[in-house]
Design an enzyme around this catalytic site. Structure first.
Site, mmCIF file in Angstrom:
data_model
loop_
_atom_site.group_PDB
_atom_site.id
_atom_site.type_symbol
_atom_site.label_atom_id
_atom_site.label_comp_id
_atom_site.label_asym_id
_atom_site.label_seq_id
_atom_site.Cartn_x
_atom_site.Cartn_y
_atom_site.Cartn_z
ATOM 1 C CD GLN A 186 -3.034 -0.863 0.127
ATOM 2 O OE1 GLN A 186 -3.147 0.190 -0.496
ATOM 3 N NE2 GLN A 186 -3.815 -1.897 -0.111
ATOM 4 C CB SER A 206 0.485 -6.223 -5.864
ATOM 5 O OG SER A 206 0.553 -7.531 -5.387
ATOM 6 C CG HIS A 208 -3.619 -5.518 -8.057
ATOM 7 N ND1 HIS A 208 -4.706 -5.336 -7.236
ATOM 8 C CD2 HIS A 208 -2.839 -6.443 -7.443
ATOM 9 C CE1 HIS A 208 -4.584 -6.146 -6.180
ATOM 10 N NE2 HIS A 208 -3.464 -6.819 -6.279
ATOM 11 C CB THR A 244 7.264 -19.234 -19.200
ATOM 12 O OG1 THR A 244 7.687 -20.559 -19.527
ATOM 13 C CG2 THR A 244 7.403 -18.332 -20.413
ATOM 14 C CB CYS A 328 -8.427 -11.128 1.559
ATOM 15 S SG CYS A 328 -7.192 -10.049 0.896
HETATM 16 C C1 LIG Z 1 -3.211 -6.231 -1.388
HETATM 17 C C2 LIG Z 1 -2.203 -6.418 -0.337
HETATM 18 C C3 LIG Z 1 -1.387 -7.562 -0.288
HETATM 19 C C4 LIG Z 1 -1.550 -8.721 -1.244
HETATM 20 O O1 LIG Z 1 -1.411 -8.348 -2.562
HETATM 21 P P1 LIG Z 1 -1.863 -9.362 -3.722
HETATM 22 O O2 LIG Z 1 -1.783 -8.547 -4.955
HETATM 23 O O3 LIG Z 1 -3.262 -9.748 -3.400
HETATM 24 O O4 LIG Z 1 -0.953 -10.521 -3.695
HETATM 25 C C5 LIG Z 1 -0.430 -7.637 0.699
HETATM 26 N N1 LIG Z 1 -0.273 -6.651 1.587
HETATM 27 C C6 LIG Z 1 -1.030 -5.535 1.570
HETATM 28 C C7 LIG Z 1 -0.776 -4.461 2.566
HETATM 29 C C8 LIG Z 1 -2.019 -5.385 0.610
HETATM 30 O O5 LIG Z 1 -2.769 -4.283 0.610
#
Ligand SMILES: *Cc1c(COP(=O)(O)O)cnc(C)c1O
Length: 382
Positions: A186, A206, A208, A244, A328
């Site tokens: 975050q 991540s 996204h 890969t 989640c």
């Molecule tokens: C979203 C999140 C994750 C996990 O990320 P993924 O893309 O779901 O693997 C881990 N830590 C924090 C603080 C997150 O907000």
């Protein structure tokens, strides 16, 4: 069941769960699906074109956190990076001890990995936080033991936006020769991260969560840190992560890093303004569980709205998308472990919702939320 026909584009305030992808990221990715589709591990031109772009993306990622490109391991996301960082580290370093320190408000990827290791004989200390979600540095120092090998603390919390004292933790772990893994999922694009200044040994994130693609993430691993791979197969990523290369996603992640490195100040200013606007708009209806102070990243807030059944509101309001708890927990409405940690004596009320912004969030979306809450509570009819 939630009525999916009610899905409203342009009314999305759940950016801590995931973000809209930046169209510039999509443009960067496009050629790598049908044109430059070679396997990056192949020696021919198709392969080498892909390989060259992966190396470029590695540099874009490294530049954002002040790492060098050979310290970047591409994974499927932060969850995988955290699993590799925690399990891979203890497996390689158990001769030095079996104790891990983490925090009760970490993401489930950290907590579940630690709980798993407890079943394998490792010992884990879960630090408490104060009512604003901060750990106490003195308690942290007191928790360190002779057999402590790893400390895992997140940068910015995904439910309440609190920023942990990463620099101090890094200083202490470095002095004590304990490895420090920081979940920065975050924090990327939201606070400036410098793994060298903060003495971070491993860092995960991540794509996204900051307008990049889903299904791609990073484990930064400082040179010299020993890890046991958790996925075995080919020799990709120096044997640390077989399989890969997913060239389009890696290219997209690199682009997202490059964009935020150059546009950080504008994005941060925009999100700060929106947060101030939101606080003023919600006043009288609800309040932020953790105040928006300097130890708090402005774009992520949990708000308590007295009288609002948050599960019903989140499922049925078609106007704007917010969350109760973190994403989640798949439809099961349970109390958030983060909110619980802030005040263990408080009765759970189901009155909290999480609001989170990104670079594309608008004031109109905030107006929609405030009016949706008001009409849900019938405040507009009074
Ligand atoms: C979203 C999140 C994750 C996990 O990320 P993924 O893309 O779901 O693997 C881990 N830590 C924090 C603080 C997150 O907000």
């Amino acid at each position: 069941m939630i009525n999916l026909n009610k899905l409203q584009f342009g009314n999305y305030l759940d950016c801590a769960a995931t973000t809209r992808m930046d169209p510039r990221v999509l443009e960067a990715m496009k050629p790598f699906f049908c044109d430059y589709f070679g396997n990056a591990s192949s020696n021919h031109a198709f392969g080498q074109k892909a390989n060259q772009q992966i190396q470029y993306a590695r540099e874009q990622v490294a530049a954002l956190i002040n790492a060098s490109s050979d310290e970047i391991i591409f994974t499927s996301g932060s969850t995988e990076a955290i699993n590799l960082g925690i399990k891979g580290f203890v497996e390689s370093n158990s001769q030095n001890g079996n104790h891990i320190i983490t925090v009760s408000t970490e993401h489930k990827a950290v907590l579940a990995s630690c709980e798993y290791l407890e079943t394998k004989g490792y010992e884990v200390t879960y630090l408490d936080v104060d009512k604003n979600g901060q750990i106490d540095i003195k308690s942290f120092e007191n928790a360190i033991k002779d057999n402590t090998i790893l400390v895992v603390v997140m940068y910015v919390n995904n439910e309440i936006g609190v920023i942990q004292p990463i620099n101090e933790i890094g200083r202490i772990t470095h002095e004590r020769e304990i490895a420090f893994l920081c979940d920065a999922t975050q924090a990327i694009g939201k606070v400036e991260i410098n793994v060298e200044d903060d003495r971070i040994d491993m860092l995960s994130f991540s794509g996204h969560k900051f307008n990049g693609p889903k299904g791609i993430g990073v484990l930064y691993k400082k040179k010299g840190v020993e890890l046991t791979p958790q996925i075995h197969g080919g020799t990709q990523e120096n044997g640390m992560r077989a399989g890969t290369y997913n060239t389009p996603l890696i290219v997209g992640l690199g682009k997202a890093c490059e964009i935020i490195l150059h546009e950080y100040n504008t994005v941060h200013k925009h999100i700060t303004e929106l947060t101030n606007y939101f606080e003023a708009s919600i006043a009288g209806i609800g309040k932020l569980i953790v105040p928006n102070t300097k130890n708090h990243f402005p774009g992520i807030m949990t708000v308590e709205v007295p009288g609002l059944p948050s599960d019903i509101f989140v499922a049925n309001n078609g106007m704007v998308t917010v969350a109760n708890g973190s994403a989640c927990q798949d439809e099961i409405i349970t109390e958030s472990h983060v909110i619980r940690s802030l005040d263990k004596d408080k009765k759970w009320t189901n009155n909290t919702i999480r609001i989170s912004f990104d670079r594309f969030t608008t004031k109109e979306e905030i107006d929609h939320l405030v009016s949706a809450i008001s009409s849900f509570l019938h405040l507009d009819k009074v």
